[in-house]
Scaffold this active site. Structure first.
Site, PDB file in Angstrom:
ATOM      1  N   GLN A 186       0.822  -1.215   0.000  1.00 30.18           N
ATOM      2  CA  GLN A 186       0.000   0.000   0.000  1.00 30.18           C
ATOM      3  C   GLN A 186       0.858   1.267   0.000  1.00 30.18           C
ATOM      4  O   GLN A 186       0.456   2.304  -0.531  1.00 30.18           O
ATOM      5  CB  GLN A 186      -0.984   0.005   1.174  1.00 30.18           C
ATOM      6  CG  GLN A 186      -0.376   0.027   2.561  1.00 30.18           C
ATOM      7  CD  GLN A 186      -0.156  -1.373   3.119  1.00 30.18           C
ATOM      8  OE1 GLN A 186       0.053  -2.318   2.373  1.00 30.18           O
ATOM      9  NE2 GLN A 186      -0.186  -1.500   4.450  1.00 30.18           N
ATOM     10  N   ASN A 209      10.521  -6.693   1.147  1.00 31.19           N
ATOM     11  CA  ASN A 209      10.315  -8.124   0.919  1.00 31.19           C
ATOM     12  C   ASN A 209       9.842  -8.351  -0.522  1.00 31.19           C
ATOM     13  O   ASN A 209       9.785  -7.431  -1.330  1.00 31.19           O
ATOM     14  CB  ASN A 209       9.319  -8.697   1.934  1.00 31.19           C
ATOM     15  CG  ASN A 209       7.963  -8.009   1.869  1.00 31.19           C
ATOM     16  OD1 ASN A 209       7.588  -7.416   0.853  1.00 31.19           O
ATOM     17  ND2 ASN A 209       7.216  -8.082   2.947  1.00 31.19           N
ATOM     18  N   GLN A 255      23.875 -11.621   7.300  1.00 29.56           N
ATOM     19  CA  GLN A 255      22.852 -11.520   6.269  1.00 29.56           C
ATOM     20  C   GLN A 255      21.675 -12.439   6.541  1.00 29.56           C
ATOM     21  O   GLN A 255      20.538 -12.112   6.247  1.00 29.56           O
ATOM     22  CB  GLN A 255      23.451 -11.842   4.905  1.00 29.56           C
ATOM     23  CG  GLN A 255      24.315 -10.735   4.358  1.00 29.56           C
ATOM     24  CD  GLN A 255      23.605  -9.394   4.342  1.00 29.56           C
ATOM     25  OE1 GLN A 255      23.906  -8.511   5.140  1.00 29.56           O
ATOM     26  NE2 GLN A 255      22.658  -9.227   3.450  1.00 29.56           N
ATOM     27  N   HIS A 258      18.605 -11.112   8.419  1.00 27.58           N
ATOM     28  CA  HIS A 258      17.703 -10.136   7.795  1.00 27.58           C
ATOM     29  C   HIS A 258      16.288 -10.676   7.674  1.00 27.58           C
ATOM     30  O   HIS A 258      15.318  -9.953   7.861  1.00 27.58           O
ATOM     31  CB  HIS A 258      18.215  -9.743   6.407  1.00 27.58           C
ATOM     32  CG  HIS A 258      19.074  -8.517   6.411  1.00 27.58           C
ATOM     33  ND1 HIS A 258      18.606  -7.282   6.766  1.00 27.58           N
ATOM     34  CD2 HIS A 258      20.377  -8.336   6.100  1.00 27.58           C
ATOM     35  CE1 HIS A 258      19.571  -6.388   6.675  1.00 27.58           C
ATOM     36  NE2 HIS A 258      20.664  -6.997   6.262  1.00 27.58           N
ATOM     37  N   GLU A 322      24.344  -9.942  -4.465  1.00 28.83           N
ATOM     38  CA  GLU A 322      24.128  -8.575  -3.976  1.00 28.83           C
ATOM     39  C   GLU A 322      25.376  -8.103  -3.231  1.00 28.83           C
ATOM     40  O   GLU A 322      25.938  -7.046  -3.509  1.00 28.83           O
ATOM     41  CB  GLU A 322      22.908  -8.548  -3.043  1.00 28.83           C
ATOM     42  CG  GLU A 322      22.662  -7.191  -2.403  1.00 28.83           C
ATOM     43  CD  GLU A 322      21.637  -7.252  -1.286  1.00 28.83           C
ATOM     44  OE1 GLU A 322      21.112  -6.177  -0.931  1.00 28.83           O
ATOM     45  OE2 GLU A 322      21.368  -8.337  -0.751  1.00 28.83           O
ATOM     46  N   HIS A 323      25.801  -8.884  -2.248  1.00 28.06           N
ATOM     47  CA  HIS A 323      27.027  -8.608  -1.490  1.00 28.06           C
ATOM     48  C   HIS A 323      28.035  -9.717  -1.790  1.00 28.06           C
ATOM     49  O   HIS A 323      27.674 -10.894  -1.765  1.00 28.06           O
ATOM     50  CB  HIS A 323      26.766  -8.604   0.020  1.00 28.06           C
ATOM     51  CG  HIS A 323      25.699  -7.650   0.457  1.00 28.06           C
ATOM     52  ND1 HIS A 323      24.392  -8.055   0.693  1.00 28.06           N
ATOM     53  CD2 HIS A 323      25.735  -6.316   0.699  1.00 28.06           C
ATOM     54  CE1 HIS A 323      23.679  -6.999   1.075  1.00 28.06           C
ATOM     55  NE2 HIS A 323      24.459  -5.938   1.078  1.00 28.06           N
ATOM     56  N   ASP A 356      26.880  -1.853   5.076  1.00 35.59           N
ATOM     57  CA  ASP A 356      25.497  -1.657   5.508  1.00 35.59           C
ATOM     58  C   ASP A 356      25.333  -0.363   6.288  1.00 35.59           C
ATOM     59  O   ASP A 356      24.245   0.218   6.303  1.00 35.59           O
ATOM     60  CB  ASP A 356      25.041  -2.830   6.388  1.00 35.59           C
ATOM     61  CG  ASP A 356      24.384  -3.935   5.572  1.00 35.59           C
ATOM     62  OD1 ASP A 356      24.231  -3.767   4.345  1.00 35.59           O
ATOM     63  OD2 ASP A 356      24.035  -4.970   6.158  1.00 35.59           O
ATOM     64  N   GLU A 410      15.514   7.005 -44.980  1.00 38.16           N
ATOM     65  CA  GLU A 410      14.518   6.436 -44.054  1.00 38.16           C
ATOM     66  C   GLU A 410      13.093   6.795 -44.461  1.00 38.16           C
ATOM     67  O   GLU A 410      12.139   6.408 -43.784  1.00 38.16           O
ATOM     68  CB  GLU A 410      14.798   6.907 -42.625  1.00 38.16           C
ATOM     69  CG  GLU A 410      16.045   6.273 -42.020  1.00 38.16           C
ATOM     70  CD  GLU A 410      16.178   6.502 -40.522  1.00 38.16           C
ATOM     71  OE1 GLU A 410      16.907   5.738 -39.876  1.00 38.16           O
ATOM     72  OE2 GLU A 410      15.538   7.448 -39.989  1.00 38.16           O
ATOM     73  N   HIS A 415      11.743  15.454 -42.056  1.00 36.91           N
ATOM     74  CA  HIS A 415      13.049  15.591 -41.409  1.00 36.91           C
ATOM     75  C   HIS A 415      14.054  16.234 -42.372  1.00 36.91           C
ATOM     76  O   HIS A 415      14.827  17.123 -41.989  1.00 36.91           O
ATOM     77  CB  HIS A 415      13.575  14.208 -40.986  1.00 36.91           C
ATOM     78  CG  HIS A 415      12.996  13.680 -39.706  1.00 36.91           C
ATOM     79  ND1 HIS A 415      11.668  13.371 -39.566  1.00 36.91           N
ATOM     80  CD2 HIS A 415      13.583  13.416 -38.495  1.00 36.91           C
ATOM     81  CE1 HIS A 415      11.447  12.928 -38.343  1.00 36.91           C
ATOM     82  NE2 HIS A 415      12.593  12.948 -37.662  1.00 36.91           N
TER      83      HIS A 415
END
Length: 428
Positions: A186, A209, A255, A258, A322-323, A356, A410, A415
């Site tokens: 939301q 998440n 990690q 988390h 990621e790490h 971090d 073209e 143009h």
């Protein structure tokens, strides 16, 4: 922990799979909430805040009194730590500023590039089991350096309708004054469409998440950009016999705590190290307050033995962590050959925790293999590059004929005419 020895190449894809739900399981929920927030605004936001966070709120905006009260609660020690981290993040991101780039491409043709800030940005700050106030530093600091004029922050409230005081203190320290008690899908929907109280933004930043990740991806269908698909956290460590097993285990656990959908992987050329790390994880796990959370994540972890560093590097680039922590006798090999990683940590005394919090680099990074095509958040994430060109009479004479030929080839006569008219006028 899952131990795998000398995995075959044909098994890598299944071996390196993330512990995530399929999009189909999530998209239905996200679409439903987006549709309702778009149609009903604050009423829908209130409904889902009650449903998911267990609190009925009619007013989502954090008041000045709440911010001032939060400042008094946060300890001086923590304030000093946050200020040190902010200073380092400012130094690193401030150094990323670039000046105007100017080039004369042909005589009389001047081209240049300038950067402008994205005016309205939304920051999503997870605040459930772990209130990530550090993410505010990572997002609001470069947003301010870039010159974003409106910074809107959303973070979920607790069951008393309150925001963690450290989140409020850090937001205030970073100059964020539009803070809303909204979390999850939301929140992303509110930032995407705007509501009676929440401003619509142009780009949304922040981790979350799998539901938040899918919500951010859906936001892109409504002319809202996102930083990247940043989902559940992950870490890959490559280590050999020279690594400290206790250090490696501590990084894996840092990690793992988390969330239950986090993933940690160790790749090693030493079987003895793998055994030692497994023992250390079991010992250190017992001391963690978030033991239950970490245990679920550790169940998805993998300890992989390979015979040489070349094979290790190939698997690492295939995974795209990621790490990425490097603790080997030949760190330079991995530094030079890594192609896919969000952020790299080198040596026994460079824990992932440093990135971090306080080293200065950004911790909002691509997950789920997106390091193959996305960068982590940086100063340019909050800016747009605009190009300019100015052509003189001599310049249009120099490049005009080529433009005419190309436009005609073209089949774009208008143009061509735009150039021909100018060239004909210069012949008079």
């Amino acid at each position: 922990m899952n131990k795998i020895y000398k995995p075959k190449k044909e098994d890598w894809e299944s071996l390196l799979q993330r512990p995530t739900q399929t999009l189909e399981e999530i998209e239905l929920t996200v679409n439903e909430i987006f549709s309702e927030v778009r149609a009903k605004g604050d009423i829908a936001v209130s409904k889902y805040t009650d449903l998911f966070d267990g609190i009925k709120l009619n007013d989502f905006k954090v008041t000045i009194d709440e911010i001032e009260a939060a400042k008094k609660i946060v300890s001086s020690e923590l304030k000093n730590a946050i200020q040190l981290a902010k200073s380092n993040i400012e130094k690193f991101h401030g150094a990323q500023k670039t000046s105007r780039l100017e080039v004369t491409t042909s005589v009389g043709v001047e081209c240049w590039q300038e950067k402008r800030p994205i005016q309205k940005v939304g920051l999503y700050i997870p605040g459930g089991s772990a209130p990530l106030f550090s993410t505010i530093l990572m997002l609001a600091t470069p947003a301010n350096i870039a010159g974003c004029t409106e910074i809107v922050l959303c973070t979920p409230p607790n069951k008393n309708g309150e925001i963690n005081p450290v989140i409020l203190y850090t937001a205030a320290l970073c100059g964020v004054n539009k803070i809303f008690k909204i979390g999850g899908i939301q929140a992303i929907a509110a930032l995407t469409f705007g509501t009676e109280t929440v401003p619509k933004v142009y780009k949304i930043f922040g981790p979350g998440n799998q539901f938040v990740t899918v919500a951010k991806q859906l936001a892109t269908k409504f002319q809202v950009a996102i930083d990247m698909p940043a989902g559940p956290s992950e870490l890959l460590v490559v280590a050999d016999a020279t690594a400290d097993a206790a250090f490696v285990a501590s990084d894996l656990l840092s990690q793992a705590e988390h969330g239950s959908d986090s993933q940690v992987i160790l790749i090693s050329t030493s079987e003895k190290l793998i055994e030692a790390v497994e023992r250390e994880v079991e010992l250190q796990l017992e001391e963690l307050p978030r033991k239950e959370m970490a245990q679920k994540s550790i169940a998805n972890s993998k300890l992989i033995y390979v015979e040489d560093k070349e094979l290790a590097m190939e698997i690492i680039n295939e995974y795209g962590p990621e790490h990425f922590i490097v603790c080997t006798a030949d760190d330079d090999f991995y530094i030079e050959n890594v192609e896919n990683a969000g952020s790299v940590f080198i040596g026994n005394f460079t824990p992932e925790s440093a990135g971090d919090y306080a080293s200065g680099t950004n911790h909002t990074l691509p997950t789920n293999g997106y390091a193959k095509q996305y960068s982590g958040v940086n100063l340019d994430s909050f800016m747009k590059s605009m190009t300019f060109q100015k052509i003189s009479e001599e310049g249009i004479k120099n490049i005009g004929p080529s433009i005419e030929i190309m436009a005609e080839a073209e089949g774009l006569q208008a143009h061509k005419n735009a150039v021909t008219l100018r060239l004909n006028k210069l012949k008079k």
